[in-house]
Design a protein around this motif. Structure first.
Motif, PDB file in Angstrom:
ATOM      1  N   LEU A   1       0.772  -1.076   0.159  1.00 46.68           N
ATOM      2  CA  LEU A   1      -0.012  -0.049  -0.039  1.00 46.68           C
ATOM      3  C   LEU A   1       1.010   1.231  -0.062  1.00 46.68           C
ATOM      4  O   LEU A   1       0.272   2.075  -0.248  1.00 46.68           O
ATOM      5  CB  LEU A   1      -1.124   0.045   1.135  1.00 46.68           C
ATOM      6  CG  LEU A   1      -1.766  -1.002   1.366  1.00 46.68           C
ATOM      7  CD1 LEU A   1      -2.752  -1.169   2.391  1.00 46.68           C
ATOM      8  CD2 LEU A   1      -2.899  -0.922   0.001  1.00 46.68           C
ATOM      9  N   ASN A   2       2.214   1.041   0.301  1.00 49.37           N
ATOM     10  CA  ASN A   2       3.304   2.135   0.389  1.00 49.37           C
ATOM     11  C   ASN A   2       3.745   2.326  -0.959  1.00 49.37           C
ATOM     12  O   ASN A   2       4.310   3.589  -1.104  1.00 49.37           O
ATOM     13  CB  ASN A   2       4.215   2.121   1.359  1.00 49.37           C
ATOM     14  CG  ASN A   2       3.411   2.084   2.883  1.00 49.37           C
ATOM     15  OD1 ASN A   2       2.606   2.782   3.104  1.00 49.37           O
ATOM     16  ND2 ASN A   2       4.043   1.240   3.794  1.00 49.37           N
ATOM     17  N   SER A   3       3.514   1.440  -1.829  1.00 51.05           N
ATOM     18  CA  SER A   3       4.102   1.628  -3.069  1.00 51.05           C
ATOM     19  C   SER A   3       3.583   2.774  -3.965  1.00 51.05           C
ATOM     20  O   SER A   3       2.219   2.629  -3.991  1.00 51.05           O
ATOM     21  CB  SER A   3       4.156   0.142  -3.744  1.00 51.05           C
ATOM     22  OG  SER A   3       4.836   0.324  -4.919  1.00 51.05           O
ATOM     23  N   THR A   4       4.321   3.443  -4.807  1.00 47.62           N
ATOM     24  CA  THR A   4       3.718   4.367  -5.591  1.00 47.62           C
ATOM     25  C   THR A   4       4.216   4.079  -7.047  1.00 47.62           C
ATOM     26  O   THR A   4       4.035   5.011  -7.934  1.00 47.62           O
ATOM     27  CB  THR A   4       4.215   5.845  -5.276  1.00 47.62           C
ATOM     28  OG1 THR A   4       5.569   5.868  -5.301  1.00 47.62           O
ATOM     29  CG2 THR A   4       3.676   6.291  -3.795  1.00 47.62           C
ATOM     30  N   ALA A   5       5.054   3.051  -7.233  1.00 46.55           N
ATOM     31  CA  ALA A   5       5.407   2.825  -8.411  1.00 46.55           C
ATOM     32  C   ALA A   5       4.473   2.497  -9.314  1.00 46.55           C
ATOM     33  O   ALA A   5       3.337   2.047  -9.202  1.00 46.55           O
ATOM     34  CB  ALA A   5       6.206   1.347  -8.246  1.00 46.55           C
TER      35      ALA A   5
ATOM     36  N   TYR B   1       9.939  -6.264  -8.498  1.00 43.12           N
ATOM     37  CA  TYR B   1      10.807  -5.570  -7.881  1.00 43.12           C
ATOM     38  C   TYR B   1      11.516  -6.277  -6.972  1.00 43.12           C
ATOM     39  O   TYR B   1      10.747  -6.696  -5.873  1.00 43.12           O
ATOM     40  CB  TYR B   1      10.506  -4.108  -7.337  1.00 43.12           C
ATOM     41  CG  TYR B   1      11.445  -3.395  -6.874  1.00 43.12           C
ATOM     42  CD1 TYR B   1      12.549  -2.728  -7.614  1.00 43.12           C
ATOM     43  CD2 TYR B   1      11.279  -2.748  -5.336  1.00 43.12           C
ATOM     44  CE1 TYR B   1      13.193  -1.905  -7.025  1.00 43.12           C
ATOM     45  CE2 TYR B   1      12.155  -2.170  -4.824  1.00 43.12           C
ATOM     46  CZ  TYR B   1      13.245  -1.604  -5.665  1.00 43.12           C
ATOM     47  OH  TYR B   1      13.999  -0.686  -4.978  1.00 43.12           O
ATOM     48  N   ASP B   2      12.758  -6.602  -6.754  1.00 42.24           N
ATOM     49  CA  ASP B   2      13.511  -7.433  -5.908  1.00 42.24           C
ATOM     50  C   ASP B   2      13.947  -6.716  -4.415  1.00 42.24           C
ATOM     51  O   ASP B   2      14.711  -7.181  -3.670  1.00 42.24           O
ATOM     52  CB  ASP B   2      14.525  -8.357  -6.313  1.00 42.24           C
ATOM     53  CG  ASP B   2      15.460  -7.580  -6.849  1.00 42.24           C
ATOM     54  OD1 ASP B   2      15.801  -6.095  -6.696  1.00 42.24           O
ATOM     55  OD2 ASP B   2      16.327  -8.124  -7.634  1.00 42.24           O
ATOM     56  N   GLY B   3      13.486  -5.342  -4.599  1.00 37.18           N
ATOM     57  CA  GLY B   3      14.006  -4.446  -3.483  1.00 37.18           C
ATOM     58  C   GLY B   3      15.288  -3.662  -4.033  1.00 37.18           C
ATOM     59  O   GLY B   3      15.589  -2.539  -3.337  1.00 37.18           O
ATOM     60  N   THR B   4      15.859  -4.094  -4.990  1.00 35.98           N
ATOM     61  CA  THR B   4      17.046  -3.360  -5.401  1.00 35.98           C
ATOM     62  C   THR B   4      16.774  -2.982  -6.990  1.00 35.98           C
ATOM     63  O   THR B   4      17.097  -1.738  -7.486  1.00 35.98           O
ATOM     64  CB  THR B   4      18.308  -4.029  -5.593  1.00 35.98           C
ATOM     65  OG1 THR B   4      18.681  -4.301  -3.863  1.00 35.98           O
ATOM     66  CG2 THR B   4      19.543  -3.079  -5.932  1.00 35.98           C
ATOM     67  N   ASN B   5      16.366  -3.794  -7.763  1.00 42.99           N
ATOM     68  CA  ASN B   5      16.039  -3.891  -9.246  1.00 42.99           C
ATOM     69  C   ASN B   5      14.936  -4.176  -9.704  1.00 42.99           C
ATOM     70  O   ASN B   5      14.014  -5.010  -8.792  1.00 42.99           O
ATOM     71  CB  ASN B   5      17.043  -4.611 -10.074  1.00 42.99           C
ATOM     72  CG  ASN B   5      18.565  -4.341  -9.708  1.00 42.99           C
ATOM     73  OD1 ASN B   5      19.034  -3.234  -9.920  1.00 42.99           O
ATOM     74  ND2 ASN B   5      19.307  -5.152  -9.253  1.00 42.99           N
TER      75      ASN B   5
ATOM     76  N   ALA C   1       8.948   2.086  -5.579  1.00 40.31           N
ATOM     77  CA  ALA C   1       8.531   0.839  -5.492  1.00 40.31           C
ATOM     78  C   ALA C   1       9.138   0.162  -3.929  1.00 40.31           C
ATOM     79  O   ALA C   1       9.616   0.393  -3.291  1.00 40.31           O
ATOM     80  CB  ALA C   1       9.290  -0.207  -6.327  1.00 40.31           C
ATOM     81  N   ALA C   2       8.146  -0.917  -3.614  1.00 42.83           N
ATOM     82  CA  ALA C   2       8.623  -1.702  -2.483  1.00 42.83           C
ATOM     83  C   ALA C   2       8.773  -3.031  -2.841  1.00 42.83           C
ATOM     84  O   ALA C   2       8.676  -3.639  -3.923  1.00 42.83           O
ATOM     85  CB  ALA C   2       6.961  -1.744  -1.717  1.00 42.83           C
ATOM     86  N   THR C   3       9.437  -3.527  -1.950  1.00 44.85           N
ATOM     87  CA  THR C   3      10.129  -4.956  -2.262  1.00 44.85           C
ATOM     88  C   THR C   3       8.922  -6.272  -2.608  1.00 44.85           C
ATOM     89  O   THR C   3       7.896  -6.025  -1.983  1.00 44.85           O
ATOM     90  CB  THR C   3      10.925  -5.851  -1.185  1.00 44.85           C
ATOM     91  OG1 THR C   3      12.038  -4.902  -0.880  1.00 44.85           O
ATOM     92  CG2 THR C   3      11.355  -6.979  -1.499  1.00 44.85           C
ATOM     93  N   ASN C   4       9.034  -6.707  -3.743  1.00 44.10           N
ATOM     94  CA  ASN C   4       7.973  -7.869  -4.247  1.00 44.10           C
ATOM     95  C   ASN C   4       6.833  -7.191  -4.876  1.00 44.10           C
ATOM     96  O   ASN C   4       5.895  -7.791  -5.223  1.00 44.10           O
ATOM     97  CB  ASN C   4       7.538  -8.619  -2.975  1.00 44.10           C
ATOM     98  CG  ASN C   4       8.616  -9.351  -2.390  1.00 44.10           C
ATOM     99  OD1 ASN C   4       9.385  -9.905  -2.992  1.00 44.10           O
ATOM    100  ND2 ASN C   4       8.440  -9.720  -1.164  1.00 44.10           N
TER     101      ASN C   4
END
Length: 652
Positions: free
Chosen positions: A340-344, A365-369, A405-408
């Motif tokens: 919910l915090n992702s704005t990607a 998104y894996d947290g980095t890429n 983005a957020a991880t996953n």
């Protein structure tokens, strides 16, 4: 034991035999019924001093003729038959749609390019231009109607999947309930044959919906599972399947378990094999998706390639060409499980017809890429750099990712699935069709030599800012140095000889003249051939009188036979023919397999019925046999009565 008791036991045994045989006869056509036989044995003999004397007969059991191996073989054959018949029915619809010689795509493609050719032949004709637009509208309509029909078939499949799941749940509940009843009625020596038959028939019907595995449980109960061991029935407990909407695609129905709390636990489609449900899932995930994606690939490829050439032209008003078709934007479905915090956000647009595939993609998104995975073969491409400084093109699709983005975080990208449905025209004014080229070349009549210059073409580099020709460039030949000069001061010049060898000359330098070589700068290409005289000139400038020019139109028409798709290996027509061939081959294979499955079911049924089926001739003979036994036992009782009466008369 008295003679009367012996006769009575024979009478009762014959009566049970008659009842069992009669029951077989009356249930000969009952689905799932297994023939029964009364098993008769002699009673315990009694020692009389001189030897053992029989005391009559008894029915030890009513045996149900059932062979688990044959029953399982029949269920497997029926499950395969149901799957293939369902698949065959569905794929036949797609095959008929694509292969229709009048309503298919081929005639519409042919008519469209015929219109392009007619407009190219008469570029000043408003009627020819309008005809080209009309044919383009018909082509768009054909793409849209075919996509709509495939979508309609898909919606029907989703509806049938939901219906099949409801039926599976109903049978699972009934089997669990009858398991409980059978367990309560089973003794060490007897089982409720009619309930066993009823349960087997339920298993047969369930197996036609999805291929099941049946194992023996406690107290004569059966356990039922499917796929790789997913349970449906465990003793007297049933598990409920459910359907849900995909996390990333609202048009895709997923399958899984309905948990006790009401939550949905998704299962992979691969576990649903065999039966009607397996056939539907196989058809949807393979044949239907392939057809929709491949049709969309042609639509997106046509729009992208035609636009790429059209914008290089000049319309009837002298303006630069614009998009003929509206650009194709890929479907992007963000997962409902994203943070919910992702704005990607991810956007994807088809930009390269040649590199475009018919696969779907997963963007994760894996947290980095961010990684883009091609789902058809698992190939992974990293978005580099991230955060992006510009869009990255992968397999002909331009990806733009913005936000935090957020991880996953995960996104499903379908570049072509909805492309045929999305295809539309960007222009409606015939005068906006860019049939002319934006440049004009000339060799003045004052030239002394016999050299000539070709009409000239432009490529995509011409659209780069600063490359458009707005004034005339005059090239001059110097005989002493055998060079051409006068090229734009800020552009390199590339000379490609007739042997294909290219040489790049820096901006501002004289360029050696080569007879017949192609000269390119700033996206403009032309060739000078012949022998120029000293100070002969050649001009390259904007096309100021292009109403009758159709050079770009010829290139547009040439797209019909150009290998545009699949990395430059196929045309639009051959790509469509390949789709028709692939689907047709699958349909024919399904038809053959379905016929073979029918034969396998017939053979398995015959084998099973040879053991469990009712033979009316045999039962009629048994009926006479038991009738005679009944009559004979009655005679024994009659003789016993006569003897008893004689004893009574002697005593008096």
């Amino acid at each position: 034991m008295s003679l009367l008791s012996i006769g009575k036991s024979g009478l009762l045994s014959a009566q049970v035999g008659l009842a069992t045989t009669s029951n077989n006869i009356t249930n000969a056509n009952t689905a799932g019924y297994n023939r029964q036989v009364a098993i008769q044995s002699d009673s315990i003999t009694q020692y009389q001093g001189f030897g053992y004397v029989g005391t009559g007969t008894e029915i030890s059991a009513v045996r149900r003729y059932y062979d688990n191996f044959l029953a399982t073989s029949l269920r497997n054959a029926e499950s395969n038959q149901a799957s293939l018949n369902t698949y065959n029915t569905q794929i036949s619809q797609v095959d008929n749609l694509l292969s229709d010689t009048s309503a298919g795509l081929s005639p519409a493609l042919q008519d469209f390019f015929n219109g392009v050719q007619d407009a190219t032949a008469s570029p000043a004709s408003t009627a020819a231009r309008q005809s080209m637009l009309s044919n383009a509208e018909s082509l768009v309509s054909r793409f849209q109607s075919m996509s709509a029909r495939l979508t309609e078939i898909g919606d029907g499949v989703n509806s049938q999947i939901k219906s099949s799941v409801s039926e599976i749940n109903s049978y699972a509940q009934q089997i669990a309930a009858i398991n409980n009843t059978i367990a309560g009625m089973t003794t060490e020596t007897a089982a409720p044959n009619d309930l066993l038959d009823k349960r087997d028939q339920m298993l047969t019907e369930l197996n036609k919906l999805v291929k099941i595995n049946v194992t023996q449980g406690d107290n004569n109960m059966l356990n039922v599972s499917f796929g790789t061991g997913q349970p449906l029935v465990q003793g007297n407990t049933s598990y409920q399947l459910a359907t849900s909407t995909s996390d990333t695609d609202a048009g895709h129905v997923t399958l899984g378990y309905q948990t006790a709390s009401g939550a949905f636990s998704e299962l992979p489609d691969s576990v649903f094999t065999g039966g009607q449900l397996g056939g539907l899932v196989d058809f949807r995930d393979n044949a239907l998706t392939t057809a929709q994606n491949s049709l969309g690939q042609i639509a997106a490829g046509l729009a992208t390639a035609f636009n790429a050439q059209h914008v290089l032209g000049q319309d009837q008003n002298g303006d630069a060409g614009t998009n003929f078709f509206n650009p194709i934007s890929a479907y992007v479905g963000p997962s409902t499980k994203n943070s919910l915090n992702s704005t990607a956000t991810v956007s994807a647009t088809v930009t390269d017809a040649s590199a475009l595939t018919s696969s779907d993609y997963s963007v994760d998104y894996d947290g980095t890429n961010f990684n883009v995975t091609r789902l058809s073969d698992g190939k992974v491409t990293k978005i580099d750099p991230y955060p992006q400084t510009e869009a990255q093109v992968i397999d002909g699709v331009s990806y733009s990712i913005s936000g935090d983005a957020a991880t996953n975080d995960s996104f499903l990208v379908k570049p072509t699935y909805y492309a045929a449905q999305q295809l539309s025209l960007a222009i409606s004014d015939p005068s906006k069709i860019a049939l002319a080229a934006p440049i004009a070349t000339a060799a003045p009549t004052t030239n002394v030599g016999n050299a000539s210059i070709s009409a000239g073409t432009v490529d995509a580099n011409y659209l780069t800012a600063g490359n458009q020709i707005t004034s005339t460039t005059t090239l001059s030949y110097d005989k002493a140095s055998a060079t051409l000069s006068g090229f734009p001061a800020n552009q390199d010049v590339t000379v490609t000889g007739t042997d294909g060898t290219s040489t790049v000359y820096p901006a501002g330098t004289a360029v050696p003249y080569t007879d017949g070589a192609t000269i390119s700068f700033g996206g403009v290409s032309f060739a000078i051939s012949g022998t120029p005289a000293d100070q002969d000139t050649f001009t390259v400038g904007p096309n100021t009188s292009g109403v009758g020019d159709s050079r770009n139109g010829a290139l547009l028409a040439g797209l019909q036979t150009k290998n545009v798709l699949n990395n430059g290996s196929s045309t639009f027509q051959t790509s469509y023919a390949q789709i028709v061939n692939v689907v047709g081959t699958k349909a024919r294979a399904a038809q053959i397999s379905s016929t073979a499955a029918d034969a396998a079911v017939t053979q398995a049924t015959n084998n099973q019925q040879s053991v469990s089926g009712v033979n009316l001739d045999e039962e009629a003979a048994n009926l006479l046999r038991y009738q005679q036994a009944y009559q004979a036992a009655g005679k024994v009782i009659q003789v016993a009565g006569t003897l008893f009466d004689t004893l009574l008369s002697l005593s008096s």
